[in-house]
Design a protein around this motif. Structure first.
Motif, mmCIF file in Angstrom:
data_model
loop_
_atom_site.group_PDB
_atom_site.id
_atom_site.type_symbol
_atom_site.label_atom_id
_atom_site.label_comp_id
_atom_site.label_asym_id
_atom_site.label_seq_id
_atom_site.Cartn_x
_atom_site.Cartn_y
_atom_site.Cartn_z
ATOM 1 N N ALA A 121 0.768 -1.063 -0.019
ATOM 2 C CA ALA A 121 0.006 0.005 -0.089
ATOM 3 C C ALA A 121 1.040 1.203 0.057
ATOM 4 C CB ALA A 121 -0.967 -0.077 1.320
ATOM 5 N N THR A 122 1.950 1.310 0.631
ATOM 6 C CA THR A 122 2.558 2.391 0.838
ATOM 7 C C THR A 122 3.401 2.638 -0.572
ATOM 8 O OG1 THR A 122 3.305 1.896 3.156
ATOM 9 C CG2 THR A 122 4.992 3.333 1.744
ATOM 10 N N ALA A 123 3.749 1.479 -1.355
ATOM 11 C CA ALA A 123 4.624 1.728 -2.637
ATOM 12 C C ALA A 123 3.536 2.225 -3.693
ATOM 13 C CB ALA A 123 5.000 0.351 -3.357
ATOM 14 N N GLU A 124 2.182 1.717 -3.575
ATOM 15 C CA GLU A 124 1.182 2.306 -4.486
ATOM 16 C C GLU A 124 1.036 3.842 -4.267
ATOM 17 O OE1 GLU A 124 -1.879 -0.262 -4.531
ATOM 18 O OE2 GLU A 124 -1.072 -2.050 -5.316
ATOM 19 N N GLY A 125 0.604 4.089 -2.706
ATOM 20 C CA GLY A 125 0.570 5.453 -2.583
ATOM 21 C C GLY A 125 1.613 6.398 -2.620
ATOM 22 N N LYS A 256 -3.964 6.673 3.907
ATOM 23 C CA LYS A 256 -4.516 7.859 2.902
ATOM 24 C C LYS A 256 -4.786 7.066 1.689
ATOM 25 C CE LYS A 256 -3.210 11.701 0.222
ATOM 26 N NZ LYS A 256 -2.023 12.570 0.146
ATOM 27 N N TYR A 257 -4.210 6.135 1.305
ATOM 28 C CA TYR A 257 -4.792 5.445 -0.149
ATOM 29 C C TYR A 257 -5.156 4.097 0.045
ATOM 30 C CZ TYR A 257 -1.968 9.214 -2.420
ATOM 31 O OH TYR A 257 -1.299 10.409 -2.952
ATOM 32 N N ALA A 258 -5.160 3.292 1.066
ATOM 33 C CA ALA A 258 -5.624 2.090 1.187
ATOM 34 C C ALA A 258 -6.063 1.811 2.534
ATOM 35 C CB ALA A 258 -4.767 0.958 0.645
#
Length: 286
Positions: A121-125, A256-258
């Motif tokens: 999730a961190t990478a995608e965000g 924030k993103y996931a």
């Protein structure tokens, strides 16, 4: 379950986590600290509720709790030994308090499973931040990734898949060797200034000052730096401003993103920790 779980809500992760835990049978009491104007009222409620808490779940990072001095004082005076405490990136002072009171606690960011699962999730965000903030496409862009831990690996691999020319900066020889094995150019930080030339983007994952003036001054003025490291990050932000380079310190990217996926990751960690503590109690009973 007959336990009472107090959950401090600082982002949507905790909102979803409360829903999931409630469905699992936890008696969840939520304190919403997202509004700084009402945060003190919520902390006053925390003071009253702590003696009934079997589980206390704090934000990631714990520093998201407003009024840290007041919060610390509440924990020091009201937290009971029976309460299991969970949160992310506890400060040294908070760790000393919990350890000194013989309170069992879990730092989510030290749970290997959480760290591995959160890295996705961190990478995608992080990539979403680059797409939004950088004036360049990722495809064919030269991107520096500092650090090659769980997040550094996940970010570098996804950037590479999108066509970026990734250079990994890492102190440890083993990390550089692994990065090279994964198909990336990898060098020690001593070569950072040289590699900064022509880099459109920099992603820092190291929670220590590594993106220094020596690196920043060699970056193009339209480069973009995103720092996702905990604490104060690892970028000289004042220096970046002096050189007119856009640099952001972005924390809590999974929230924030996931947020829902992240909530499930945290819920599994909560259940593992509670089970471990129960097993420990049973062992002590024999």
């Amino acid at each position: 379950m007959d336990r009472q779980t107090i959950l401090l809500i600082s982002d949507m992760r905790q909102v979803y986590l409360a829903e999931i835990l409630t469905k699992k049978g936890h008696n969840v009491r939520c304190l919403d600290i997202r509004n700084r104007e009402t945060a003190l009222q919520q902390l006053e409620k925390l003071k009253r509720f702590l003696d009934k808490a079997d589980v206390l779940i704090l934000p990631i990072p714990v520093q998201k709790v407003p009024e840290q001095e007041i919060f610390y004082d509440i924990l020091n005076k009201n937290l009971e030994k029976k309460t299991l405490v969970m949160g992310g990136c506890f400060s040294t002072e908070q760790r000393e308090l919990l350890t000194g009171r013989d309170i069992h606690f879990l730092d989510f960011m030290e749970d290997t499973v959480v760290t591995e699962e959160n890295a996705v999730a961190t990478a995608e965000g992080t990539i979403a931040e680059l797409v939004e903030k950088s004036p360049y496409n990722i495809d064919e862009a030269k991107v520096l990734v500092t650090g090659y831990g769980y997040c550094g690996k996940a970010i570098a691999k996804r950037l590479g898949a999108l066509g970026a020319r990734v250079t990994v900066l890492a102190r440890r020889k083993e990390a550089r060797k692994e990065a090279k094995g994964d198909g990336f150019y990898a060098v020690d930080f001593a070569f950072g200034p040289e590699e900064a030339m022509g880099a459109a983007m920099v992603v820092n994952t190291v929670p220590a000052l590594v993106v220094t003036e020596k690196i920043i001054r060699e970056l193009p003025r339209d480069a973009y730096i995103v720092d996702i490291a905990s604490g104060e990050g690892g970028t000289d932000f004042a220096c970046a401003r002096e050189y007119g380079i856009h640099a952001d310190h972005v924390l809590g990217i999974p929230g924030k993103y996931a947020p829902k996926e992240s909530a499930y990751i945290l819920e599994r960690s909560v259940e593992r920790f509670i089970l471990k503590e129960k097993q420990g109690e049973m062992s002590d009973g024999f």
